[in-house]
Design a protein around this motif. Structure first.
Motif, PDB file in Angstrom:
ATOM      1  N   PHE A 140       4.956   0.916  -3.358  1.00 50.50           N
ATOM      2  CA  PHE A 140       6.092   0.140  -2.882  1.00 50.50           C
ATOM      3  C   PHE A 140       6.034   0.002  -1.361  1.00 50.50           C
ATOM      4  O   PHE A 140       5.783   0.972  -0.655  1.00 50.50           O
ATOM      5  CB  PHE A 140       7.403   0.822  -3.286  1.00 50.50           C
ATOM      6  CG  PHE A 140       7.569   1.013  -4.764  1.00 50.50           C
ATOM      7  CD1 PHE A 140       7.452  -0.061  -5.640  1.00 50.50           C
ATOM      8  CD2 PHE A 140       7.840   2.263  -5.288  1.00 50.50           C
ATOM      9  CE1 PHE A 140       7.602   0.112  -7.004  1.00 50.50           C
ATOM     10  CE2 PHE A 140       7.992   2.449  -6.649  1.00 50.50           C
ATOM     11  CZ  PHE A 140       7.876   1.366  -7.509  1.00 50.50           C
ATOM     12  N   LYS A 141       6.292  -1.210  -0.879  1.00 47.66           N
ATOM     13  CA  LYS A 141       6.292  -1.424   0.570  1.00 47.66           C
ATOM     14  C   LYS A 141       7.605  -0.969   1.204  1.00 47.66           C
ATOM     15  O   LYS A 141       7.633  -0.452   2.308  1.00 47.66           O
ATOM     16  CB  LYS A 141       6.072  -2.915   0.879  1.00 47.66           C
ATOM     17  CG  LYS A 141       4.631  -3.383   0.752  1.00 47.66           C
ATOM     18  CD  LYS A 141       4.529  -4.870   1.089  1.00 47.66           C
ATOM     19  CE  LYS A 141       3.084  -5.328   1.099  1.00 47.66           C
ATOM     20  NZ  LYS A 141       2.338  -4.850   2.278  1.00 47.66           N
ATOM     21  N   LEU A 142       8.712  -1.178   0.487  1.00 45.37           N
ATOM     22  CA  LEU A 142      10.024  -0.904   1.056  1.00 45.37           C
ATOM     23  C   LEU A 142      10.776   0.198   0.314  1.00 45.37           C
ATOM     24  O   LEU A 142      11.402   1.046   0.919  1.00 45.37           O
ATOM     25  CB  LEU A 142      10.877  -2.179   1.037  1.00 45.37           C
ATOM     26  CG  LEU A 142      10.366  -3.353   1.872  1.00 45.37           C
ATOM     27  CD1 LEU A 142      11.192  -4.603   1.573  1.00 45.37           C
ATOM     28  CD2 LEU A 142      10.447  -3.024   3.360  1.00 45.37           C
ATOM     29  N   ALA A 143      10.718   0.156  -1.004  1.00 45.90           N
ATOM     30  CA  ALA A 143      11.521   1.075  -1.808  1.00 45.90           C
ATOM     31  C   ALA A 143      10.966   2.494  -1.754  1.00 45.90           C
ATOM     32  O   ALA A 143       9.769   2.702  -1.590  1.00 45.90           O
ATOM     33  CB  ALA A 143      11.558   0.590  -3.253  1.00 45.90           C
ATOM     34  N   SER A 144      11.860   3.462  -1.884  1.00 45.21           N
ATOM     35  CA  SER A 144      11.491   4.874  -1.897  1.00 45.21           C
ATOM     36  C   SER A 144      12.119   5.531  -3.113  1.00 45.21           C
ATOM     37  O   SER A 144      13.342   5.464  -3.293  1.00 45.21           O
ATOM     38  CB  SER A 144      11.976   5.571  -0.624  1.00 45.21           C
ATOM     39  OG  SER A 144      11.991   6.975  -0.799  1.00 45.21           O
ATOM     40  N   ILE A 145      11.277   6.171  -3.952  1.00 41.80           N
ATOM     41  CA  ILE A 145      11.843   6.817  -5.129  1.00 41.80           C
ATOM     42  C   ILE A 145      12.626   8.072  -4.755  1.00 41.80           C
ATOM     43  O   ILE A 145      13.333   8.630  -5.585  1.00 41.80           O
ATOM     44  CB  ILE A 145      10.755   7.150  -6.179  1.00 41.80           C
ATOM     45  CG1 ILE A 145       9.765   8.176  -5.655  1.00 41.80           C
ATOM     46  CG2 ILE A 145      10.052   5.905  -6.644  1.00 41.80           C
ATOM     47  CD1 ILE A 145       8.772   8.634  -6.704  1.00 41.80           C
ATOM     48  N   VAL A 146      12.505   8.504  -3.507  1.00 40.40           N
ATOM     49  CA  VAL A 146      13.284   9.655  -3.031  1.00 40.40           C
ATOM     50  C   VAL A 146      14.646   9.196  -2.527  1.00 40.40           C
ATOM     51  O   VAL A 146      15.687   9.743  -2.896  1.00 40.40           O
ATOM     52  CB  VAL A 146      12.539  10.402  -1.905  1.00 40.40           C
ATOM     53  CG1 VAL A 146      13.398  11.539  -1.359  1.00 40.40           C
ATOM     54  CG2 VAL A 146      11.212  10.936  -2.405  1.00 40.40           C
ATOM     55  N   ASN A 147      14.656   8.149  -1.700  1.00 44.10           N
ATOM     56  CA  ASN A 147      15.893   7.726  -1.032  1.00 44.10           C
ATOM     57  C   ASN A 147      16.666   6.644  -1.771  1.00 44.10           C
ATOM     58  O   ASN A 147      17.821   6.373  -1.431  1.00 44.10           O
ATOM     59  CB  ASN A 147      15.569   7.232   0.386  1.00 44.10           C
ATOM     60  CG  ASN A 147      14.882   8.293   1.219  1.00 44.10           C
ATOM     61  OD1 ASN A 147      15.227   9.469   1.124  1.00 44.10           O
ATOM     62  ND2 ASN A 147      13.905   7.906   2.015  1.00 44.10           N
ATOM     63  N   ASP A 148      16.039   5.997  -2.737  1.00 47.12           N
ATOM     64  CA  ASP A 148      16.689   4.862  -3.416  1.00 47.12           C
ATOM     65  C   ASP A 148      16.827   5.120  -4.919  1.00 47.12           C
ATOM     66  O   ASP A 148      16.559   4.244  -5.743  1.00 47.12           O
ATOM     67  CB  ASP A 148      15.879   3.573  -3.165  1.00 47.12           C
ATOM     68  CG  ASP A 148      15.720   3.271  -1.685  1.00 47.12           C
ATOM     69  OD1 ASP A 148      16.730   3.313  -0.969  1.00 47.12           O
ATOM     70  OD2 ASP A 148      14.588   3.002  -1.256  1.00 47.12           O
ATOM     71  N   LYS A 149      17.231   6.330  -5.265  1.00 44.53           N
ATOM     72  CA  LYS A 149      17.306   6.707  -6.685  1.00 44.53           C
ATOM     73  C   LYS A 149      18.271   5.821  -7.467  1.00 44.53           C
ATOM     74  O   LYS A 149      17.999   5.445  -8.611  1.00 44.53           O
ATOM     75  CB  LYS A 149      17.725   8.175  -6.814  1.00 44.53           C
ATOM     76  CG  LYS A 149      16.665   9.168  -6.345  1.00 44.53           C
ATOM     77  CD  LYS A 149      17.168  10.598  -6.487  1.00 44.53           C
ATOM     78  CE  LYS A 149      16.148  11.592  -5.947  1.00 44.53           C
ATOM     79  NZ  LYS A 149      16.641  12.982  -6.020  1.00 44.53           N
ATOM     80  N   ALA A 150      19.419   5.503  -6.860  1.00 47.66           N
ATOM     81  CA  ALA A 150      20.427   4.699  -7.566  1.00 47.66           C
ATOM     82  C   ALA A 150      19.871   3.317  -7.901  1.00 47.66           C
ATOM     83  O   ALA A 150      20.080   2.801  -9.004  1.00 47.66           O
ATOM     84  CB  ALA A 150      21.695   4.585  -6.721  1.00 47.66           C
ATOM     85  N   LEU A 151      19.149   2.717  -6.957  1.00 46.44           N
ATOM     86  CA  LEU A 151      18.546   1.403  -7.198  1.00 46.44           C
ATOM     87  C   LEU A 151      17.493   1.483  -8.300  1.00 46.44           C
ATOM     88  O   LEU A 151      17.379   0.581  -9.135  1.00 46.44           O
ATOM     89  CB  LEU A 151      17.896   0.866  -5.912  1.00 46.44           C
ATOM     90  CG  LEU A 151      18.747   0.011  -4.978  1.00 46.44           C
ATOM     91  CD1 LEU A 151      17.905  -0.449  -3.791  1.00 46.44           C
ATOM     92  CD2 LEU A 151      19.329  -1.197  -5.694  1.00 46.44           C
ATOM     93  N   LEU A 152      16.706   2.561  -8.297  1.00 49.67           N
ATOM     94  CA  LEU A 152      15.674   2.736  -9.320  1.00 49.67           C
ATOM     95  C   LEU A 152      16.307   2.845 -10.702  1.00 49.67           C
ATOM     96  O   LEU A 152      15.837   2.230 -11.668  1.00 49.67           O
ATOM     97  CB  LEU A 152      14.835   3.979  -9.007  1.00 49.67           C
ATOM     98  CG  LEU A 152      13.809   4.415 -10.063  1.00 49.67           C
ATOM     99  CD1 LEU A 152      12.831   3.297 -10.384  1.00 49.67           C
ATOM    100  CD2 LEU A 152      13.045   5.653  -9.584  1.00 49.67           C
TER     101      LEU A 152
END
Length: 733
Positions: free
Chosen positions: A679-691
């Motif tokens: 991922f270029k922008l998304a982070s599975i650590v910081n964007d859990k809700a979006l995931l």
């Protein structure tokens, strides 16, 4: 013409010979329809040209218009308003002001030479300083003229100043500042030397966006999802991440593009999983028979945990559907995965099918074999061990037994996938510590049966849920988060190098009780020679504390021949030696219930996941066990945090979550090297809700419209078909 062409997603099935009897109608074809403007070579963009294009290709891998569009800014600077000089204070970072130039002069000599100027507005005076480019800046300055100045403020002798500010002639019509936040792009020193700095890249990107229309960036998320989640359209989001009109606009653009990355990845994974479940055939385990029931009722050594019962139920359901099972079983060290594997194999035997359990090392295969043989000694099933060191006569007997179905279970290493090994009726394959095997190696197991066998992949490396959703989202996965009854939690303590003597004294006390101990040294990746020297130095130190003949020591390291390494391990396993001095080669595979102490030397050099895996080598018996983390006095802040976490919890899933936070997904052991994490922008650590939201929406869409044939999903389908998609192995692990 084929009966049906599905233009749906970016993972291809293996060639039919590699996936068994998959028919031509089930091979998925990708038709590429790459947008012509975005596919244009970067040199064709106004202002770039061949020379600059070569630099952009070499330094930033920007080959096309689309590459430039996805070269996102690292931050933005706010030039949308003009502040007063009096607004500057000690908390101010970047600011833009306008004022009249009062004076300027060049002072100092050689390295101390600098250009100093002063501007004034109605509220105060600001000093400007340049140490480089003095002649060029000097030519653009005129006393009495008005200038717009932007830069980072500092204080010198109690007065505000700007060093190397951006300066341009002030035009009163621009009093409102710029129309958008100005992007700052990552660049390189070579590019900056050629005038291709972040500002120049911003000009290129602005020029490109002026040429594009929403039709050039077609939507790839269904409109109903955009509306429900209140997301920006794709064109607006891409324009907004480069040139947002406000901080809020930038945040909304980021949210949209991060969601898009997660959503597209989840759609692909869901399509792979559901297409496979729709297309792939699997043998049917119709019944729970006498083998399973007799073992469960009479020979099960302990009551199953709730987690074990849940996983067995999931496997039972998977294997009864007539579709191939592909399930990932993740459980912490000692959570009882082996019993689950055995019950699954008995289920296969009850339905007339053979099972194979493949382990990464010979010693682990032997341990599995010994453990299973002990548990099955009263059962009417035949089990065999097949490894590289199996004697010729025994090998011949095993191969014959597998072909004639007189051997029901085989445990082994890579030897199982050799062409000579043929089964009469293979129905279940269990792969232990799956990341130790190559994908192609595992795929060869498919050729051992007419209908591909069910696949159960086991790992003792706990995987955080967010990582499992992205790296293993195409697999069904089970989590075992309970320890069997009777297991005593391992006590983990941290000791400084200065406490070495007391640590050695404690180890002597444990050995005096009849226990065994590990001393583990770090593997220095940069140098095998350094690792070896470090280990040998440690070995001599251990010998000095535990002299022969009172103590017997085994040593294992990567430079040893395989047979010597195996022999030394076996001496420790059998109790011939009381101490094992080793590098991390024992991380997976050695099961010595009598070992109650592990001393990890230079523990600050290990990652969290590795420390947890090492610790799992003790505490496998009924006695109280200890893990001692020895560190030097100069451990970093991060290393100290890792040590504190290890001492605070034995929960592998909590440790894995923390490891993910500290190191990021790319470094977590056991995860796939997969496009799912790129991922270029998304982070599975910081964007859990979006995931979570992306997974939920992707699952809904694919379940309702497997081939994305509806009008609502046409844009998504077109987008997926337009991507240059990598060849992917059919997902067997």
């Amino acid at each position: 013409m084929w009966a049906k062409i599905n233009i749906v997603f970016g993972f291809l099935w293996l060639a039919s010979k590699e996936i068994g009897n998959c028919s031509r109608n089930h091979i998925i074809i990708i038709i590429s329809a790459v947008n012509t403007i975005l596919a244009s070579p970067i040199e064709y963009l106004k202002g770039v040209g061949p020379l600059r294009a070569d630099m952009l290709k070499k330094e930033l891998e920007l080959f096309t218009f689309n590459d430039l569009l996805q070269h996102y800014p690292i931050r933005h600077i706010d030039k949308t308003k003009v502040n007063k000089i009096s607004d500057i204070n000690f908390q101010t970072e970047y600011i833009q002001v306008a004022g009249r130039l009062l004076q300027f002069e060049v002072i100092g000599e050689k390295r101390a030479r600098r250009l100093v100027a002063q501007i004034r507005d109605a509220t105060g005076i600001l000093e400007l300083t340049w140490f480089q480019g003095i002649n060029w800046v000097q030519k653009s300055l005129y006393i009495g003229s008005d200038y717009l100045v932007f830069g980072k403020t500092t204080y010198f002798n109690g007065k505000p100043q700007m060093v190397h500010p951006e300066i341009e002639v002030f035009i009163p019509a621009k009093m409102g500042g710029a129309a958008f936040l100005e992007p700052v792009y990552p660049s390189t020193e070579k590019l900056k030397a050629r005038g291709l700095n972040g500002r120049q890249l911003a000009k290129f990107t602005y020029t490109l966006l002026q040429q594009l229309t929403p039709n050039d960036l077609p939507e790839n998320i269904p409109l109903s999802v955009l509306k429900e989640l209140k997301l920006l359209g794709r064109y607006e989001a891409i324009a907004g991440i480069h040139f947002p009109t406000s901080d809020l606009h930038f945040k909304k653009a980021m949210e949209r593009l991060k969601f898009e990355e997660f959503f597209i990845a989840q759609i692909r994974l869901q399509l792979v999983r559901l297409q496979r479940n729709t297309i792939s055939k699997g043998v049917v385990f119709e019944k729970v028979g006498s083998n399973f029931n007799d073992f469960y009722q009479h020979y099960l050594p302990f009551a199953l945990t709730g987690a074990q019962k849940r996983v067995i139920k999931e496997i039972r359901q998977d294997t009864a559907r007539g579709k191939q099972m592909n399930r990932l079983l993740q459980g912490d060290v000692g959570s009882g995965k082996t019993i689950v594997a055995l019950l699954s194999m008995l289920l296969a035997a009850d339905n007339g099918y053979q099972s194979a359990l493949m382990a990464p090392t010979e010693i682990l295969a032997q341990q599995h074999y010994q453990g299973l043989t002990s548990l099955l000694k009263e059962m009417p099933v035949e089990i065999a061990l097949l490894t590289g060191s199996t004697k010729t006569a025994e090998r011949r007997r095993i191969l014959k037994g597998l072909q004639e179905d007189t051997i029901h279970f085989v445990v082994g290493t890579h030897a199982i996938i050799e062409d000579k090994v043929q089964f009469k009726n293979l129905g279940l394959v269990i792969v232990d510590e799956q990341h130790r095997f190559g994908v192609a190696q595992r795929a060869r197991l498919w050729t051992k049966a007419v209908i591909p066998p069910h696949v159960l992949v086991m790992t003792a490396t706990p995987i955080p849920r967010t990582l499992a959703m992205t790296a293993y989202g195409d697999l069904e996965y089970s989590v075992m988060d309970e320890l069997p009854p009777g297991r005593i939690p391992i006590t983990t303590v941290h000791r400084n190098e200065m406490a070495r003597a007391s640590v050695m004294g404690f180890v002597k006390e444990e050995i005096a009780k009849g226990r065994q101990a590990y001393f583990i040294y770090p593997l220095i990746e940069e140098s095998e020679k350094l690792s070896y020297e470090d280990l040998m130095q440690g070995y001599e130190q251990v010998k000095s504390f535990f002299p022969e003949p009172n103590y017997r020591i085994s040593m294992v390291h990567g430079r040893q021949p395989t047979d010597l390494k195996e022999a030394n391990m076996q001496r420790f396993v059998k109790g011939d030696t009381q101490i094992m001095v080793s590098t991390t080669v024992i991380e997976v595979g050695v099961n010595v219930p009598n070992a109650s102490v592990m001393v990890i030397e230079s523990a600050e050099k290990f990652g969290l996941s590795q420390l947890h895996q090492l610790r799992g080598r003790v505490g496998r018996g009924s006695e109280k066990s200890f893990c001692i983390l020895l560190t030097g006095s100069k451990a970093s802040k991060e290393a100290k945090e890792r040590i504190n976490i290890m001492c605070a919890t034995n929960d592998g899933f909590k440790i894995a979550e923390k490891d993910l936070e500290m190191r990021g997904p790319g470094d977590i052991e056991g995860t796939r090297q997969s496009g799912a994490l790129n991922f270029k922008l998304a982070s599975i650590v910081n964007d859990k809700a979006l995931l979570e939201k992306a997974k939920e929406k992707a699952a809904q869409i694919v379940e309702q419209d497997l081939y994305l044939d509806s009008t609502e999903n046409a844009m998504l389908k077109n987008y997926l078909s337009s991507q240059q998609l990598k060849h992917g192995w059919s997902k067997i692990s």
